[in-house]
Design a protein around this motif. Structure first.
Motif, PDB file in Angstrom:
ATOM      1  N   GLY A  43       0.769  -1.244   0.000  1.00  0.00           N
ATOM      2  CA  GLY A  43       0.000   0.000   0.000  1.00  0.00           C
ATOM      3  C   GLY A  43       0.801   1.296   0.000  1.00  0.00           C
ATOM      4  N   PHE A  44       2.006   1.263   0.582  1.00  0.00           N
ATOM      5  CA  PHE A  44       2.750   2.522   0.689  1.00  0.00           C
ATOM      6  C   PHE A  44       3.596   2.710  -0.577  1.00  0.00           C
ATOM      7  CE2 PHE A  44       5.220   5.175   4.084  1.00  0.00           C
ATOM      8  CZ  PHE A  44       4.563   6.306   3.630  1.00  0.00           C
ATOM      9  N   CYS A  45       2.921   2.725  -1.716  1.00  0.00           N
ATOM     10  CA  CYS A  45       3.578   2.609  -3.019  1.00  0.00           C
ATOM     11  C   CYS A  45       4.599   3.719  -3.295  1.00  0.00           C
ATOM     12  CB  CYS A  45       2.532   2.582  -4.121  1.00  0.00           C
ATOM     13  SG  CYS A  45       1.210   1.406  -3.780  1.00  0.00           S
ATOM     14  N   GLY A  46       4.320   4.932  -2.809  1.00  0.00           N
ATOM     15  CA  GLY A  46       5.227   6.049  -3.058  1.00  0.00           C
ATOM     16  C   GLY A  46       6.593   5.855  -2.419  1.00  0.00           C
ATOM     17  N   ASN A  47       6.685   4.982  -1.416  1.00  0.00           N
ATOM     18  CA  ASN A  47       7.956   4.780  -0.713  1.00  0.00           C
ATOM     19  C   ASN A  47       8.588   3.421  -1.001  1.00  0.00           C
ATOM     20  OD1 ASN A  47       7.584   7.276   0.362  1.00  0.00           O
ATOM     21  ND2 ASN A  47       8.089   6.682   2.438  1.00  0.00           N
ATOM     22  N   GLY A  48       8.136   2.748  -2.065  1.00  0.00           N
ATOM     23  CA  GLY A  48       8.676   1.440  -2.397  1.00  0.00           C
ATOM     24  C   GLY A  48      10.069   1.529  -2.963  1.00  0.00           C
ATOM     25  N   PRO A  49      10.714   0.380  -3.157  1.00  0.00           N
ATOM     26  CA  PRO A  49      10.304  -0.965  -2.773  1.00  0.00           C
ATOM     27  C   PRO A  49      10.235  -1.148  -1.253  1.00  0.00           C
ATOM     28  CG  PRO A  49      12.075  -1.062  -4.382  1.00  0.00           C
ATOM     29  CD  PRO A  49      11.938   0.363  -3.964  1.00  0.00           C
ATOM     30  N   LEU A  50       9.218  -1.914  -0.823  1.00  0.00           N
ATOM     31  CA  LEU A  50       8.995  -2.137   0.597  1.00  0.00           C
ATOM     32  C   LEU A  50       9.392  -3.555   0.989  1.00  0.00           C
ATOM     33  CD1 LEU A  50       5.433  -0.554   0.844  1.00  0.00           C
ATOM     34  CD2 LEU A  50       7.582   0.521   1.473  1.00  0.00           C
ATOM     35  N   VAL A  51      10.018  -3.660   2.145  1.00  0.00           N
ATOM     36  CA  VAL A  51      10.386  -4.969   2.694  1.00  0.00           C
ATOM     37  C   VAL A  51       9.913  -4.987   4.147  1.00  0.00           C
ATOM     38  CG1 VAL A  51      12.302  -6.467   3.398  1.00  0.00           C
ATOM     39  CG2 VAL A  51      12.380  -5.322   1.176  1.00  0.00           C
ATOM     40  N   GLU A  52       9.190  -6.033   4.539  1.00  0.00           N
ATOM     41  CA  GLU A  52       8.711  -6.124   5.921  1.00  0.00           C
ATOM     42  C   GLU A  52       9.270  -7.374   6.578  1.00  0.00           C
ATOM     43  OE1 GLU A  52       4.435  -6.134   6.332  1.00  0.00           O
ATOM     44  OE2 GLU A  52       4.574  -6.107   8.510  1.00  0.00           O
ATOM     45  N   ILE A  53       9.733  -7.211   7.800  1.00  0.00           N
ATOM     46  CA  ILE A  53      10.223  -8.370   8.544  1.00  0.00           C
ATOM     47  C   ILE A  53       9.098  -8.830   9.467  1.00  0.00           C
ATOM     48  CG2 ILE A  53      12.063  -9.294  10.015  1.00  0.00           C
ATOM     49  CD1 ILE A  53      13.146  -8.034   7.451  1.00  0.00           C
ATOM     50  N   VAL A  54       8.637 -10.035   9.240  1.00  0.00           N
ATOM     51  CA  VAL A  54       7.555 -10.603  10.040  1.00  0.00           C
ATOM     52  C   VAL A  54       8.187 -11.732  10.861  1.00  0.00           C
ATOM     53  CG1 VAL A  54       5.288 -11.687   9.910  1.00  0.00           C
ATOM     54  CG2 VAL A  54       6.040 -10.140   8.091  1.00  0.00           C
ATOM     55  N   PRO A  55       7.936 -11.937  12.131  1.00  0.00           N
ATOM     56  CA  PRO A  55       6.948 -11.207  12.934  1.00  0.00           C
ATOM     57  C   PRO A  55       7.497 -10.009  13.713  1.00  0.00           C
ATOM     58  CG  PRO A  55       7.700 -13.128  14.127  1.00  0.00           C
ATOM     59  CD  PRO A  55       8.516 -13.062  12.868  1.00  0.00           C
ATOM     60  N   GLN A  56       8.638  -9.468  13.335  1.00  0.00           N
ATOM     61  CA  GLN A  56       9.166  -8.326  14.108  1.00  0.00           C
ATOM     62  C   GLN A  56       8.443  -7.014  13.831  1.00  0.00           C
ATOM     63  OE1 GLN A  56      13.311  -7.918  13.268  1.00  0.00           O
ATOM     64  NE2 GLN A  56      13.897  -9.845  14.229  1.00  0.00           N
ATOM     65  N   ASP A  57       7.557  -7.014  12.781  1.00  0.00           N
ATOM     66  CA  ASP A  57       6.837  -5.794  12.413  1.00  0.00           C
ATOM     67  C   ASP A  57       7.774  -4.636  12.091  1.00  0.00           C
ATOM     68  OD1 ASP A  57       4.347  -6.793  12.455  1.00  0.00           O
ATOM     69  OD2 ASP A  57       3.808  -6.046  14.440  1.00  0.00           O
ATOM     70  N   LYS A  58       8.791  -4.936  11.332  1.00  0.00           N
ATOM     71  CA  LYS A  58       9.717  -3.872  10.902  1.00  0.00           C
ATOM     72  C   LYS A  58       9.517  -3.660   9.415  1.00  0.00           C
ATOM     73  CE  LYS A  58      13.895  -3.724  13.743  1.00  0.00           C
ATOM     74  NZ  LYS A  58      13.465  -3.167  14.885  1.00  0.00           N
TER      75      LYS A  58
END
Ligand code: FMN
Length: 510
Positions: A43-58
Motif C-alpha cells: 500500500g505505501f507505493c510512493g515509498n517502495g520498494p517495501l520490505v517487511e520483517i515478520v513477525p518483528q513488524d519492521k
C-alpha cells in the motif's frame, strides 16, 4: 521477509531487492529459519520498494538491491540496515480498516495454498453447503454493500434481479477495466489477491444461478492478468473452479478477457459488447445487463473491489459489515491517494472518514504547502476545495459537494495548481476516450476542450464562459452513457468553487 512484488514496487526494482535478499539468506546460512516471500501490494507505493520483517513488524522503505545484504545481516544480529525504516504505527497504516486488502502484502499471490491457509475459499465452501442461493442474496443485501465501480448501486439488489430471471444460461462478469487517471486500486487487488476476487465471483454465481464467468482486465495490467491466469489454474486443480465444486452440484468456470485500453469499455454495456467480440460501444439501458447482457442472457456485472468484499461478508456476517461505515454507505473503500500529498499509495478506510483525516493525517498533508483541492471520482468526478475538507467520504456527501466517490482515485492539489488546467486535463482525457457513438459526447467533449483552451490562452470573453456552461448542461443531459453524462463534472465543479480563476483569465468585452 516479505518483499513487495506488485507493479509499483517492481517499477523501482523490487525484484532485484528480492533476489539479493534470497542470496543473502543463503550466504548467512539462514535458509532453515528465514524465508523470503514475494508478496502483493503493501500500500505505501510512493515509498517502495517495501520490505517487511515478520513477525518483528519492521518495515523498510525505498530499499535498493544494495540494502538487501544489510537487512539480512541485521536479522542475523549484526549491524543496522542501510535502508530507511518505516513506521507501521503511522496513521497511514494505523487508520486503515482492511477488509478487501486483509491479506494484500501478507501472502504470496501466486500460491493458492497461502490464500487457503489465511481462511480463503471457506466462505465459498460455507455458502455451497449451508446457504440456499436466496439466503446468499439476502446476506449481501443486508450487508448494505454498494458497487465500488463508481455508481454505488446496491449489490444485493443487483444480485436479486439476476437471481429472479428465469433459470437458464446466466453469466457473472468482473469489471477490471479501471481506466481512470490516478486509479490503481483494482490492479492492486488483482495482483495481490486474485483468489479473493475469484471467490467473490464464485459465490455470486452460486447466488444468481450462473455457471460461467468472465474477468475483463485491461491489457496494461500484464501482471494482474498473469496472476489471475495462475490463480484460475490452481483453483481448477483444487476443484474450487470447474465442475461439481466442493463435490456439490454447483459448476462455475471463469475465463479472462483482455481489454485494449479504452476507458469506455469499463461502461458495462460497452464491456459486454467487447467481450462478445464487437466494438466496445455502449448501448441505451434498459434493458439492463441483469435482464439482458452477454449474448442476451441475464448477466451480473460487478467491480473487482465489490467482488473482493464478498468472502469477508459471508465469513463475518452481514451485521458485522453493516456496522462499519455510515447509515447509507457501508463497509470500507480503497483509495489511490496521489498528487502533492506526502504519503502516496493505497489506503482502505471506513466510509464516513473525512477527507481531512485522509489527506492531513494519513497522507501527511503537503510538505511545506497547503491543500487547495482534492479531486475524487476521476474524469467523472469533481474538485473539492480545502474549505470542504471536513466532508465525510461517503456516496451521498461527495455527491452533495459536486463530486463523486467514483472508483477511488483521490488526487491532492496544492496552491500552484491551476484549476482551469485541471478541468482541461480531464476534458482532454474524455475527448480522447469518447467512443463517438452519440453526438453530444463526441462533439461536446471536443467543444468543451476548445472552450477551455480559449480561456487558458486568454482569448475568451464572459460570453464564452456562459456558452461553456450551457454546453456542459447539454452534454450532461443528452449523452448516451455515463462517460458523456459525467464528462462536464470536472468543469462544473471547478466553476463552482474556483470561478475566480476562470474570470481572471477572461479578456474584457463580449
Ligand atoms: N466500473 C468498473 O468496475 N470499472 C471500470 O473501469 C468502469 N469504468 C467505467 C467507465 C465509464 C465511462 C462508465 C460510464 C462506467 C464505468 N464503470 C466502471 C461502471 C460500470 O458501468 C458498472 O456500473 C460497474 O462495473 C458495476 O459494478 P458495481 O455495481 O460493482 O460498481
Amino acid at each position: 521477509v516479505h518483499c513487495c512484488t506488485s507493479t509499483g514496487c517492481r517499477a523501482a526494482n523490487s525484484m532485484g531487492v528480492k533476489k539479493n535478499l534470497e542470496t543473502a539468506v543463503k550466504q548467512h546460512g539462514m535458509s532453515d529459519r528465514v524465508q523470503v516471500v514475494g508478496v502483493g501490494c503493501m500500500g505505501f507505493c510512493g515509498n517502495g520498494p517495501l520490505v517487511e520483517i515478520v513477525p518483528q513488524d519492521k518495515l523498510y522503505e525505498q530499499v535498493t538491491p544494495n540494502d538487501s545484504e544489510s537487512i539480512i545481516n541485521a536479522l542475523n544480529g549484526g549491524g543496522i540496515p542501510t535502508a530507511p525504516e518505516g513506521d507501521l504505527k503511522h496513521p497511514f497504516f494505523a487508520r486503515q480498516v482492511r477488509i478487501v486488502r486483509e491479506t494484500s502484502g501478507k501472502i504470496d499471490p501466486e500460491k493458492i495454498e497461502e490464500y487457503i491457509a489465511a481462511g480463503g475459499y471457506q466462505s465459498l465452501y460455507k455458502v455451497i453447503h449451508d446457504f440456499t442461493p436466496q439466503q446468499v442474496v439476502e446476506e449481501i443485501t443486508k450487508s448494505g454493500l454498494r458497487g465500488r465501480g463508481g455508481a454505488g448501486y446496491p449489490t444485493g439488489l443487483k444480485w436479486a434481479t439476476v437471481a429472479k430471471m428465469p433459470p437458464g444460461q446466466k453469466y457473472v462478469v468482473c469489471n477490471g477495466d479501471e481506466g481512470d487517471p490516478g486509479a490503481f486500486m483494482d490492479r492492486s487487488v488483482l495482483e495481490s489477491d486474485p483468489h479473493r476476487v475469484l471467490e467473490g465471483m464464485a459465490i455470486a454465481a452460486y447466488a444468481v444461478g450462473a455457471s460461467e464467468g468472465y474477468i475483463y482486465v485491461r491489457a496494461e495490467y500484464p501482471l494482474a492478468i498473469e496472476r489471475l491466469e495462475t490463480a484460475i489454474k490452481q483453483a481448477k486443480k483444487y476443484g474450487i473452479l470447474g465442475s461439481q465444486i466442493f463435490e456439490s452440484n454447483f459448476d462455475f468456470k471463469v475465463s479472462i478477457r483482455i481489454g485494449a485500453g479504452a476507458f469506455v469499455c469499463g461502461e458495462e454495456t460497452a464491456l459486454i459488447a467487447s467481450i462478445e467480440g464487437g466494438r466496445g460501444n455502449p448501448r441505451p439501458r434498459p434493458p439492463y445487463p441483469a435482464q439482458s447482457g452477454l449474448w442476451d442472457c441475464p448477466t451480473l456485472i460487478n467491480n473487482v473491489e465489490s467482488f473482493a468484499n464478498i468472502a469477508a461478508i459471508i465469513r463475518e456476517g452481514a451485521e458485522w459489515y453493516a456496522s462499519i461505515g455510515t447509515e447509507k454507505s457501508k463497509g470500507t473503500k480503497i483509495f489511490a491517494l496521489t498528487g502533492k500529498v506526502k504519503n502516496n499509495g493505497l489506503i482502505e478506510v471506513p466510509m464516513g472518514i473525512t477527507l481531512r483525516e485522509i489527506v492531513e493525517e494519513m497522507g501527511g498533508g503537503i510538505p511545506g504547502g497547503e491543500v487547495k483541492a482534492v479531486q475524487t471520482g476521476g474524469p467523472s468526478g469533481g474538485c473539492i476545495p480545502a474549505s470542504l475538507l471536513d466532508t465525510p467520504v461517503d456516496y451521498e456527501s461527495l455527491a452533495k459537494v459536486g463530486s463523486m466517490m467514483g472508483s477511488g482515485g483521490m488526487v491532492v492539489m496544492d496552491k500552484d495548481t491551476s484549476m482551469v488546467e485541471v478541468a482541461r486535463f480531464y476534458m482532454e482525457f474524455c475527448r480522447g476516450e469518447t467512443c463517438g457513438k452519440c453526438i453530444p459526447c463526441r462533439a461536446g467533449t471536443v467543444q468543451m476542450y476548445q472552450a477551455l483552451t480559449k480561456i487558458i490562452n486568454g482569448e475568451a470573453t464572459e460570453l464564452d464562459l456562459v456558452k461553456l456552461e450551457e454546453l456542459c448542461d447539454m452534454v450532461k443531459f443528452t449523452s448516451l452513457c455515463g462517460l458523456g453524462q459525467s464528462a462536464p463534472n470536472p468543469v462544473l465543479s471547478t466553476l463552482r468553487y474556483f470561478r475566480e480563476e476562470y474570470l481572471a483569465l477572461l479578456k474584457q468585452g463580449v
